[in-house]
Design a protein around this motif. Sequence first.
Motif, PDB file in Angstrom:
ATOM      1  N   TYR A 172      13.857  -2.781 -12.525  1.00 29.66           N
ATOM      2  CA  TYR A 172      13.878  -1.349 -12.152  1.00 29.66           C
ATOM      3  C   TYR A 172      13.605  -1.152 -10.668  1.00 29.66           C
ATOM      4  N   VAL A 173      13.439  -2.266  -9.936  1.00 23.77           N
ATOM      5  CA  VAL A 173      13.411  -2.201  -8.478  1.00 23.77           C
ATOM      6  C   VAL A 173      14.843  -2.394  -8.000  1.00 23.77           C
ATOM      7  N   ARG A 174      15.405  -1.341  -7.407  1.00 22.72           N
ATOM      8  CA  ARG A 174      16.835  -1.360  -7.052  1.00 22.72           C
ATOM      9  C   ARG A 174      17.055  -1.561  -5.552  1.00 22.72           C
ATOM     10  N   GLY A 175      15.952  -1.551  -4.790  1.00 24.87           N
ATOM     11  CA  GLY A 175      16.116  -1.685  -3.347  1.00 24.87           C
ATOM     12  C   GLY A 175      14.955  -2.427  -2.713  1.00 24.87           C
ATOM     13  N   LEU A 226       0.753 -11.913   6.581  1.00 25.80           N
ATOM     14  CA  LEU A 226       2.098 -11.334   6.444  1.00 25.80           C
ATOM     15  C   LEU A 226       2.894 -12.116   5.400  1.00 25.80           C
ATOM     16  N   ASP A 227       2.790 -13.427   5.416  1.00 28.59           N
ATOM     17  CA  ASP A 227       3.488 -14.249   4.414  1.00 28.59           C
ATOM     18  C   ASP A 227       3.030 -13.901   2.993  1.00 28.59           C
ATOM     19  N   ASP A 228       1.725 -13.684   2.813  1.00 30.59           N
ATOM     20  CA  ASP A 228       1.204 -13.318   1.491  1.00 30.59           C
ATOM     21  C   ASP A 228       1.767 -11.978   1.034  1.00 30.59           C
ATOM     22  N   ILE A 254       6.091  -8.715  -2.128  1.00 35.04           N
ATOM     23  CA  ILE A 254       7.320  -7.907  -2.091  1.00 35.04           C
ATOM     24  C   ILE A 254       8.455  -8.673  -2.771  1.00 35.04           C
ATOM     25  N   ASP A 255       8.535  -9.962  -2.515  1.00 34.17           N
ATOM     26  CA  ASP A 255       9.560 -10.817  -3.128  1.00 34.17           C
ATOM     27  C   ASP A 255       9.411 -10.802  -4.654  1.00 34.17           C
ATOM     28  N   ARG A 256       8.178 -10.891  -5.133  1.00 28.78           N
ATOM     29  CA  ARG A 256       7.929 -10.873  -6.582  1.00 28.78           C
ATOM     30  C   ARG A 256       8.387  -9.537  -7.185  1.00 28.78           C
ATOM     31  N   LEU A 257       8.027  -8.446  -6.526  1.00 28.39           N
ATOM     32  CA  LEU A 257       8.396  -7.117  -7.029  1.00 28.39           C
ATOM     33  C   LEU A 257       9.910  -6.912  -6.988  1.00 28.39           C
TER      34      LEU A 257
END
Length: 289
Positions: A121-124, A106-108, A113-116
């Motif tokens: 252009y990731v707004r949410g 889960l941490d990986d 998700i944190d990187r993305l």
Amino acid sequence: MSAKDAPPPLPEPLLVEVADSHTHMDLQSGTVEEALVKAAAVGVTTVVQVGCDVKGSQWAAETAAAHENVHAAVALHPNEAPRIVLGDPDGWSRQGAREGGGDDALDDALAEIDRLAALPYVRGVGETGLDFFRTGPEGIAAQERSFRAHIEIAKRHGKALVIHDREAHADVLRVLDEEGAPERTVFHCYSGDAAMAEICAAKGYYMSFAGNVTFKNAQPLRDALAIAPLELVLVETDAPFLTPAPFRGRPNAPYLIPVTVRAMAEVRGIGENELAGAIAVNTARAFDY
């Protein structure tokens, strides 16, 4: 193709352009380009493409990078977190059967998700939250840990938080209070009643209504929509799911937003142009584009 599987016809175009605040084009038939052209033809000129797992979130980010009118939200769906931790022997999600990877896995996934979430252009960050419909008591700890991590990611990157809340209203609101909600928080496919809408309104949470607001048995949703402050109301498809009446059961897509907007305008007792104008402004504010 039977009539039941056939895509519904194009609705009458909206005269004021709006955004679909939550869609899953990776689960729809046809290409992204086809979906965007059909949507634009009826006045739906912007879409928020939402990820539910690592692969889907990567796809959302790539798609938003390639299309000016697509914004991405990235997350592990509440039901994805327990599958990562405990395994998914039935292969319920698109990955097929999986072994449990424990908290490290889960941490990986959260690290990706944190990187993305840092991408422009990731707004949410979403859809995240709690879902007590599909996940039993054994999975709740993983869900809640994942939800808290997503709240932190959204705040650190200054992104909107997109919430999936299924049969978990009190707990979702509790975790948001405990962690401190991000400045912009969206209840996707709003599923609460009017009393919960008052709580969301007081906290400045956006409420996004989907095609199920048109369903016969959805009076509590319409009651919530009737009292939600206009400046906090969004519209979405959650396509390919939740196709509005009279097309319920057939595949949903962003081009069907006008059907839901018209039903919502009727509930509010205002013209569709006024509602569409408010929704367009609200969605741009919620997702900061």
